[in-house]
Design a protein around this motif. Structure first.
Motif, short mmCIF file in Angstrom:
data_model
loop_
_atom_site.label_atom_id
_atom_site.label_comp_id
_atom_site.label_asym_id
_atom_site.label_seq_id
_atom_site.Cartn_x
_atom_site.Cartn_y
_atom_site.Cartn_z
N ALA A 174 5.50 -5.64 1.92
CA ALA A 174 6.26 -5.09 0.92
C ALA A 174 6.23 -3.44 0.93
O ALA A 174 5.60 -2.98 0.21
N ASN A 175 6.90 -3.11 1.85
CA ASN A 175 6.64 -1.70 2.44
C ASN A 175 8.14 -1.13 2.67
O ASN A 175 9.04 -1.76 2.94
N GLY A 176 8.01 0.24 2.72
CA GLY A 176 8.99 1.23 3.51
C GLY A 176 10.23 1.42 2.48
O GLY A 176 11.44 1.34 3.02
N PHE A 177 10.10 1.24 1.17
CA PHE A 177 11.38 1.42 0.38
C PHE A 177 12.09 2.43 0.26
O PHE A 177 13.08 2.64 -0.13
N GLN A 209 15.61 3.13 6.47
CA GLN A 209 15.41 3.50 4.83
C GLN A 209 15.68 2.23 4.00
O GLN A 209 16.03 2.63 2.87
N ASN A 210 15.40 1.06 4.52
CA ASN A 210 15.46 -0.12 3.68
C ASN A 210 13.92 -0.66 3.79
O ASN A 210 13.27 -0.34 4.65
N ALA A 211 13.74 -1.54 2.83
CA ALA A 211 12.35 -2.16 2.59
C ALA A 211 12.16 -3.10 3.75
O ALA A 211 12.99 -3.51 4.42
N ALA A 216 0.73 -1.26 -0.07
CA ALA A 216 0.14 0.04 -0.04
C ALA A 216 0.94 1.25 -0.02
O ALA A 216 0.09 2.37 0.07
N GLY A 217 2.10 1.30 -0.11
CA GLY A 217 3.01 2.43 -0.38
C GLY A 217 2.66 3.32 0.79
O GLY A 217 3.04 2.87 2.22
#
Length: 395
Positions: free
Chosen positions: A343-346, A327-329, A211-212
């Motif tokens: 699948a977040n926090g890219f 600051q990593n996924a 969900a970005g």
């Protein structure tokens, strides 16, 4: 609590480039024959991070898995026509990143360069004299070195890649619906379904949170939490008549100050991370023009005196899904809710990492483990343990 409604083996919350990549990769596997639903709240993608990004790909990271993910990503982009869509055209410009360092940053640049070479990246080390010879328009007096990606780095059309993934996922059988998830239902340690704001319900075997910037909100619906929030990033397009000849040879230049610029057609695009006191959680899309006037333009002129007279001809603001921890996924299942996958926090890397992450999510759903790139270092457990995996090259 159970949920009524149509059943899907996998429901993906978020139909941006990560979500659609996951659907495409999963449905292309020979060992998966389930049903996939992708839920996207705005199919126009007007405020989607993908569509508003600087649309680039690089190998110049400090974390090995990031380098390997982008290594797969560039091969994927090069072979889009062959492997995904014969009509694909993402206007890939493989002109490289040029990461510059002052004397204070030379040791870090050296370490990063050695890591990149060890993991197959084609990155050239350049001393100031070499930089000046290759880029005579560049001011190098304050520089100690630079690293340039000879291959494997550049920029492309982000919106086209998103639409290719979306279209091809549908051709492989994904159902894509427009709607906003308002609730996730749990039964013990499993998520059993989703409810949309319009009242529609779907039951499921697995949920993928893609969900970005809305990832934290979605996670909380399942009683979970992740340290991800939106951070605004402004991009400016400028013209400079005195620098028209630079366009053909200019790479994506990353200045020691954090400023970046690269060609965009006959013009240039540029941006910079705002100062810390102006870089908090942000949901609006208002362009901060003072960034250009007060910080970016002086930085452009310092690096290239021919940028003395420039004219901003366009600008926009997008959002990073910013992982406050490191600051990593965050990728993979929650330890307590194994059928809820993150699948977040890219933090600005999502577009270039979308092919590798989509493949990894397909592997997890179909087999329960990673088969190609082991992304377990980005698992949720590090959030719980407060054990960051620091990426030194965040742009």
């Amino acid at each position: 609590m159970g949920v009524s409604g149509e059943f899907y083996d996998v429901i993906i919350v978020g139909g941006g480039v990560i979500g659609c990549s996951a659907a495409w990769h999963l449905l292309g596997r020979n060992d998966f024959d389930g049903r996939v639903l992708v839920i996207e709240k705005d199919s126009s993608y007007e405020f989607c991070s993908t569509a508003l990004s600087a649309a680039s790909i690089r190998q110049q990271f400090s974390t090995p898995i990031n380098i390997e993910m982008s290594g797969y990503g560039i091969e994927f982009l090069r072979n889009l026509k062959r492997d995904v869509d014969p009509d694909a055209d993402i206007a890939l410009h493989e002109k490289g990143y040029l990461v510059l360092a002052t004397p204070d940053g030379r040791d870090i640049l050296t370490h990063n360069h050695q890591t990149q070479l060890a993991h197959g990246a084609d990155i050239a080390w350049m001393e100031p004299g070499e930089l000046k010879a290759k880029y005579p328009w560049m001011s190098v007096d304050d520089l100690s070195a630079g690293c340039w990606g000879r291959t494997g780095e550049g920029w492309f059309d982000a919106y086209s890649l998103l639409q290719i993934f979306r279209r091809q996922a549908k051709l492989r059988g994904a159902d894509i619906v427009e709607g906003e998830v308002s609730a996730l239902l749990r039964d013990g340690n499993r998520v059993t379904g989703v409810t949309l704001a319009d009242g529609r319900q779907f039951s499921c075997g697995t949920v993928i949170n893609a969900a970005g910037t809305g990832a934290t909100k979605v996670a909380r619906m399942a009683g979970l939490d992740i340290p991800v929030e939106p951070r605004k990033r402004c991009i400016f397009v400028f013209n400079c008549r005195d620098a028209a000849d630079i366009v053909a040879t200019c790479p994506m230049l990353i200045d020691p100050s954090g400023l970046y610029f690269r060609p965009e057609g006959d013009y240039f695009i540029t941006g910079i991370q705002p100062p810390a006191d102006r870089d908090g959680e942000c949901w609006d899309f208002e362009v901060d023009h003072s960034l250009f006037d007060d910080i970016i333009w002086p930085g452009l002129y310092q690096r290239c005196e021919r940028f003395e007279a420039v004219k901003v001809i366009n600008s926009w603001a997008g959002h990073y899904a910013y992982n406050l921890l490191d600051q990593n996924a965050i990728v993979g299942p929650h330890p307590d809710v194994p059928n809820f996958l993150f699948a977040n926090g890219f933090s600005g890397h999502g577009l270039q990492q979308s092919p590798a992450v989509g493949r990894a999510l397909g592997e997890l759903v179909a087999t329960g483990r990673y088969q190609t790139l082991d992304m377990s270092v980005f698992g949720y457990q590090r959030v719980r343990d407060n054990a960051p995996v620091r990426e030194l090259n965040v742009i």
